[in-house]
Design a protein around this motif. Structure first.
Motif, short mmCIF file in Angstrom:
data_model
loop_
_atom_site.label_atom_id
_atom_site.label_comp_id
_atom_site.label_asym_id
_atom_site.label_seq_id
_atom_site.Cartn_x
_atom_site.Cartn_y
_atom_site.Cartn_z
N VAL A 183 0.81 11.62 0.83
CA VAL A 183 1.14 10.25 1.24
C VAL A 183 -0.12 9.38 1.25
O VAL A 183 -1.01 9.62 2.06
CB VAL A 183 1.78 10.21 2.64
CG1 VAL A 183 2.27 8.80 2.96
CG2 VAL A 183 2.93 11.21 2.76
N PRO A 184 -0.22 8.39 0.37
CA PRO A 184 -1.33 7.44 0.46
C PRO A 184 -1.27 6.71 1.79
O PRO A 184 -0.20 6.21 2.19
CB PRO A 184 -1.08 6.48 -0.71
CG PRO A 184 -0.16 7.21 -1.63
CD PRO A 184 0.69 8.07 -0.74
N THR A 185 -2.40 6.64 2.50
CA THR A 185 -2.40 6.04 3.83
C THR A 185 -3.55 5.05 3.96
O THR A 185 -4.71 5.40 3.74
CB THR A 185 -2.51 7.12 4.93
OG1 THR A 185 -1.39 8.01 4.82
CG2 THR A 185 -2.50 6.50 6.32
N VAL A 205 -1.27 17.22 19.08
CA VAL A 205 -1.47 17.07 17.64
C VAL A 205 -0.45 16.08 17.09
O VAL A 205 0.75 16.20 17.37
CB VAL A 205 -1.34 18.42 16.92
CG1 VAL A 205 -1.53 18.26 15.41
CG2 VAL A 205 -2.33 19.44 17.48
N TYR A 206 -0.93 15.12 16.31
CA TYR A 206 -0.06 14.10 15.72
C TYR A 206 -0.37 13.94 14.23
O TYR A 206 -1.53 14.01 13.83
CB TYR A 206 -0.27 12.74 16.40
CG TYR A 206 0.27 12.67 17.82
CD1 TYR A 206 1.49 12.07 18.08
CD2 TYR A 206 -0.46 13.19 18.88
CE1 TYR A 206 1.98 11.99 19.38
CE2 TYR A 206 0.01 13.12 20.18
CZ TYR A 206 1.24 12.52 20.42
OH TYR A 206 1.72 12.46 21.72
N HIS A 207 0.66 13.71 13.45
CA HIS A 207 0.48 13.30 12.06
C HIS A 207 0.62 11.78 12.00
O HIS A 207 1.48 11.20 12.68
CB HIS A 207 1.52 13.95 11.15
CG HIS A 207 1.34 15.41 11.01
ND1 HIS A 207 2.27 16.23 10.37
CD2 HIS A 207 0.33 16.24 11.40
CE1 HIS A 207 1.84 17.48 10.40
NE2 HIS A 207 0.68 17.50 11.02
N ALA A 208 -0.23 11.14 11.21
CA ALA A 208 -0.20 9.68 11.08
C ALA A 208 -0.44 9.31 9.62
O ALA A 208 -1.58 9.18 9.18
CB ALA A 208 -1.25 9.04 11.98
N SER A 213 6.34 9.20 0.15
CA SER A 213 5.39 10.11 -0.50
C SER A 213 5.42 9.84 -2.00
O SER A 213 6.32 9.16 -2.50
CB SER A 213 5.75 11.58 -0.22
OG SER A 213 7.01 11.90 -0.79
N CYS A 214 4.43 10.38 -2.71
CA CYS A 214 4.37 10.17 -4.15
C CYS A 214 3.40 11.16 -4.76
O CYS A 214 2.68 11.87 -4.05
CB CYS A 214 3.91 8.74 -4.48
SG CYS A 214 2.23 8.37 -3.95
N GLU A 264 5.43 1.62 5.31
CA GLU A 264 5.78 2.33 4.08
C GLU A 264 4.60 2.24 3.13
O GLU A 264 3.92 1.21 3.07
CB GLU A 264 7.03 1.68 3.49
CG GLU A 264 7.68 2.48 2.36
CD GLU A 264 7.13 2.10 1.00
OE1 GLU A 264 7.23 2.92 0.08
OE2 GLU A 264 6.59 0.98 0.86
N TRP A 265 4.34 3.31 2.37
CA TRP A 265 3.07 3.39 1.65
C TRP A 265 2.89 2.30 0.61
O TRP A 265 1.78 1.77 0.42
CB TRP A 265 2.88 4.78 1.04
CG TRP A 265 3.66 5.10 -0.20
CD1 TRP A 265 4.88 5.71 -0.28
CD2 TRP A 265 3.25 4.87 -1.57
NE1 TRP A 265 5.27 5.86 -1.58
CE2 TRP A 265 4.29 5.35 -2.40
CE3 TRP A 265 2.13 4.29 -2.16
CZ2 TRP A 265 4.23 5.29 -3.79
CZ3 TRP A 265 2.06 4.22 -3.55
CH2 TRP A 265 3.10 4.70 -4.35
N LYS A 266 3.97 1.90 -0.08
CA LYS A 266 3.86 0.85 -1.09
C LYS A 266 3.54 -0.50 -0.45
O LYS A 266 2.76 -1.29 -0.98
CB LYS A 266 5.14 0.76 -1.92
CG LYS A 266 5.36 1.92 -2.87
CD LYS A 266 6.61 1.69 -3.72
CE LYS A 266 6.84 2.85 -4.69
NZ LYS A 266 8.06 2.65 -5.52
N ALA A 267 4.16 -0.76 0.71
CA ALA A 267 3.91 -2.02 1.43
C ALA A 267 2.47 -2.09 1.93
O ALA A 267 1.81 -3.13 1.81
CB ALA A 267 4.89 -2.17 2.59
N ALA A 268 1.98 -0.98 2.48
CA ALA A 268 0.61 -0.94 2.98
C ALA A 268 -0.39 -1.11 1.84
O ALA A 268 -1.42 -1.80 1.98
CB ALA A 268 0.36 0.37 3.72
N LEU A 269 -0.10 -0.48 0.70
CA LEU A 269 -0.97 -0.59 -0.46
C LEU A 269 -1.00 -2.03 -0.98
O LEU A 269 -2.08 -2.57 -1.29
CB LEU A 269 -0.51 0.36 -1.56
CG LEU A 269 -1.29 0.33 -2.87
CD1 LEU A 269 -2.73 0.77 -2.66
CD2 LEU A 269 -0.61 1.21 -3.92
#
Length: 280
Positions: A183-185, A205-208, A213-214, A264-269
């Protein structure tokens, strides 16, 4: 006013945190390896004794996978011994430690489902194993900790976006894996999550990661679409055993605790590229 020490402040996440945190709300202390060597226990103890922070955010790490494979001692020194030294020093003064970690602690699972925080790590690279060793140091030696795992972070300095943009400038064909998924973050989105834990008494423990995904290839195509440029992308199947083929993370703990989810990854990018053009 809370005192926040950002370790490794010149890196991607550290730089994003400095932009995200309100300097009128926090007393922010920043160091890099030239100022405080986290691998040196005395350096850490001395700085901790003088500054006495309320929260330590460890952004320091040796993240170059090839460098880690070439020099495992250096990888473990920075990625495991550094967190050990910080965990012990934090516990001594009852300070909260926020430790940044990575999706590279996971390798490909058989059914291709996203990894949540309760699944067993199975790192395949020296980098992944050293980061997981750092996690275990933190959980064993600190009582007030948050471990935040993320993936494919971009935001400042040299990253995958800059690699694609450089290929565009020189019109050099770029080989990009089609069988590598995560996942691009955005460092900005990750920094928002990290900042939340400064003021809230949540631990564990947290995932962020951004949502969705892509593949690397899909990531590259989206970058080109957003900047309105073209370069030849050559789809390849990677055979690099040091890099996981599938390391998509699931933000289960953020969801269970009802916390803010990254975009969402596309929006953040798209937001990042509209602000910087990929040149930050």
């Amino acid at each position: 006013m809370k005192k926040v020490w950002i370790v490794g402040a010149s890196g991607r996440v550290g730089s994003a945190l400095l932009k995200q945190l309100d300097c009128l709300k926090y007393e922010i202390m920043v160091t890099d390896a030239t100022e405080v060597d986290v691998t040196n226990r005395e350096d850490v103890n001395s700085y901790m004794k003088i500054s006495r922070p309320d929260v330590v955010i460890n952004c320091a790490g040796l993240t170059d996978l090839d460098a880690c494979e070439a020099d495992p001692d250096a990888a473990y020194r920075v990625n495991a011994i550094g967190p050990r030294n910080l965990a012990m020093a934090c516990d001594r003064i009852e300070c909260k430690l926020i430790q940044l970690s990575t999706d590279d602690i996971f390798a490909q699972n058989e059914d291709g489902h996203p990894y949540n925080e309760f699944e067993q790590a199975n790192p395949r690279s020296v980098y992944g194993r050293s980061k997981y060793a750092g996690e275990r140091m933190v959980t064993a030696l600190s009582t007030r900790f948050v471990i935040i795992r993320s993936s494919w972070i971009y935001g400042t300095r040299v990253d995958f976006i800059s690699k694609v943009c450089n290929a565009v400038k020189t019109q050099t064909p770029l080989e990009v894996p089609i069988n590598q998924y995560a996942v691009p973050t955005s460092a900005k989105e990750l920094a928002r999550v990290v900042a939340y834990f400064i003021d809230h008494d949540l631990y564990g423990v947290y995932h962020a990661v951004c949502q969705g995904s892509c593949s690397r290839y899909e990531f590259a195509k989206e970058i080109l679409k957003d900047i309105g440029k073209e370069v030849e992308l050559i789809p390849v199947n990677t055979t690099d055993e040091a890099r996981p083929l599938y390391s998509v993370l699931d933000n289960m703990m953020l969801r269970l605790d009802g916390l803010h989810q990254p975009a969402e990854w596309k929006a953040a990018l798209a937001e990042y590229l509209s602000e910087t053009g990929g040149n930050e």
